[in-house]
Design a protein around this motif. Structure first.
Motif, mmCIF file in Angstrom:
data_model
loop_
_atom_site.group_PDB
_atom_site.id
_atom_site.type_symbol
_atom_site.label_atom_id
_atom_site.label_comp_id
_atom_site.label_asym_id
_atom_site.label_seq_id
_atom_site.Cartn_x
_atom_site.Cartn_y
_atom_site.Cartn_z
ATOM 1 N N ALA A 57 6.055 -0.441 7.629
ATOM 2 C CA ALA A 57 7.395 -0.140 7.114
ATOM 3 C C ALA A 57 8.243 -1.401 7.055
ATOM 4 O O ALA A 57 9.052 -1.566 6.139
ATOM 5 C CB ALA A 57 8.075 0.915 7.984
ATOM 6 N N ILE A 58 8.055 -2.305 8.013
ATOM 7 C CA ILE A 58 8.816 -3.555 8.013
ATOM 8 C C ILE A 58 8.476 -4.367 6.778
ATOM 9 O O ILE A 58 9.366 -4.851 6.073
ATOM 10 C CB ILE A 58 8.540 -4.364 9.297
ATOM 11 N N GLU A 59 7.181 -4.469 6.499
ATOM 12 C CA GLU A 59 6.743 -5.219 5.319
ATOM 13 C C GLU A 59 7.287 -4.595 4.033
ATOM 14 O O GLU A 59 7.791 -5.293 3.145
ATOM 15 C CB GLU A 59 5.209 -5.224 5.285
ATOM 16 N N GLU A 60 7.192 -3.296 3.954
ATOM 17 C CA GLU A 60 7.696 -2.565 2.783
ATOM 18 C C GLU A 60 9.210 -2.753 2.644
ATOM 19 O O GLU A 60 9.737 -2.949 1.540
ATOM 20 C CB GLU A 60 7.352 -1.081 2.939
ATOM 21 N N PHE A 61 9.901 -2.722 3.776
ATOM 22 C CA PHE A 61 11.352 -2.883 3.786
ATOM 23 C C PHE A 61 11.749 -4.267 3.280
ATOM 24 O O PHE A 61 12.654 -4.409 2.463
ATOM 25 C CB PHE A 61 11.883 -2.659 5.212
ATOM 26 N N VAL A 62 11.055 -5.307 3.770
ATOM 27 C CA VAL A 62 11.349 -6.677 3.333
ATOM 28 C C VAL A 62 11.058 -6.822 1.845
ATOM 29 O O VAL A 62 11.830 -7.448 1.113
ATOM 30 C CB VAL A 62 10.569 -7.711 4.176
ATOM 31 N N ASP A 63 9.953 -6.231 1.384
ATOM 32 C CA ASP A 63 9.634 -6.284 -0.047
ATOM 33 C C ASP A 63 10.733 -5.614 -0.872
ATOM 34 O O ASP A 63 11.124 -6.114 -1.918
ATOM 35 C CB ASP A 63 8.301 -5.598 -0.344
ATOM 36 N N ARG A 64 11.235 -4.497 -0.388
ATOM 37 C CA ARG A 64 12.239 -3.740 -1.130
ATOM 38 C C ARG A 64 13.610 -4.424 -1.126
ATOM 39 O O ARG A 64 14.290 -4.481 -2.140
ATOM 40 C CB ARG A 64 12.384 -2.325 -0.570
ATOM 41 N N TYR A 65 14.036 -4.938 0.027
ATOM 42 C CA TYR A 65 15.403 -5.433 0.164
ATOM 43 C C TYR A 65 15.520 -6.957 0.293
ATOM 44 O O TYR A 65 16.639 -7.484 0.262
ATOM 45 C CB TYR A 65 16.082 -4.782 1.385
#
Length: 189
Positions: free
Chosen positions: A22-30
């Motif tokens: 989720a952290i990786e996905e979050f950084v990719d998104r934001y």
């Protein structure tokens, strides 16, 4: 007005529960969005990158405070980012401006008196402290201080990751400070 929530956890809720993906996905998104916000607050790319990292650390630390019934993830991130970016802007405004010193002017004073002697002594102490550093730290400090290169430029030139460059510079500066502090003990003013 309360928002309607779904049964599936949000990215922030997944981060709060320890989901590394989720952290990786979050950084990719934001990540791009937060970096562009940071560039608007501080006009130095390195400071903007550092501020962006601080924002994501703040998000990670506070993910458990997120309530999707109160605000969207983007709103929550914007709120945390705004605080961190205002702090970064204030720090950048207080940051001293560093000007290069011409090598031929070091050790010279108008009257050739005590000021010149003191300056030559300080230069000798600084050179001694630098000579005690690891060769890689000394070279990176030279690129940063003498050549005026940014952390990013040094990373690109040396092929080291940006974080490694920053770590080497920080450790080198701390070591120089410690050496100069030790060398200055016992000297009376």
């Amino acid at each position: 007005m309360r928002r309607v929530t779904s049964d599936s956890p949000t990215l922030l809720q997944r981060i709060a529960s320890g989901d590394a993906g989720a952290i990786e996905e979050f950084v990719d998104r934001y990540g791009g969005w937060v970096l562009s916000l940071a560039k608007g607050y501080v006009h130095d790319i390195e400071l903007a990158e550092d501020a962006t990292q601080e924002v994501f650390i703040e998000v990670w630390k506070n993910a458990d405070r997120y309530d999707p019934a109160i605000a969207s993830e983007a709103t929550f991130v914007a709120m945390l980012a705004r605080r961190r970016l205002i702090d970064a802007h204030r720090r950048s405004e207080r940051r001293p401006r560093i000007e290069a010193v011409e090598p031929e002017s070091v050790g010279q004073s108008d009257d050739g008196g005590i000021d010149g002697v003191d300056l030559r002594d300080e230069v000798a102490r600084a050179n001694d402290a630098l000579s005690r550093l690891k060769p890689e730290q000394r070279e990176l400090l030279k690129m940063w201080v003498v050549d005026g290169m940014t952390h990013g430029e040094i990373a690109e030139l040396t092929g080291h990751p940006l974080g490694t460059v920053k770590s080497h510079l920080r450790r080198g500066l701390v070591r120089v400070r410690d050496i100069l502090g030790t060398a200055g003990e016992g000297v009376s003013s």
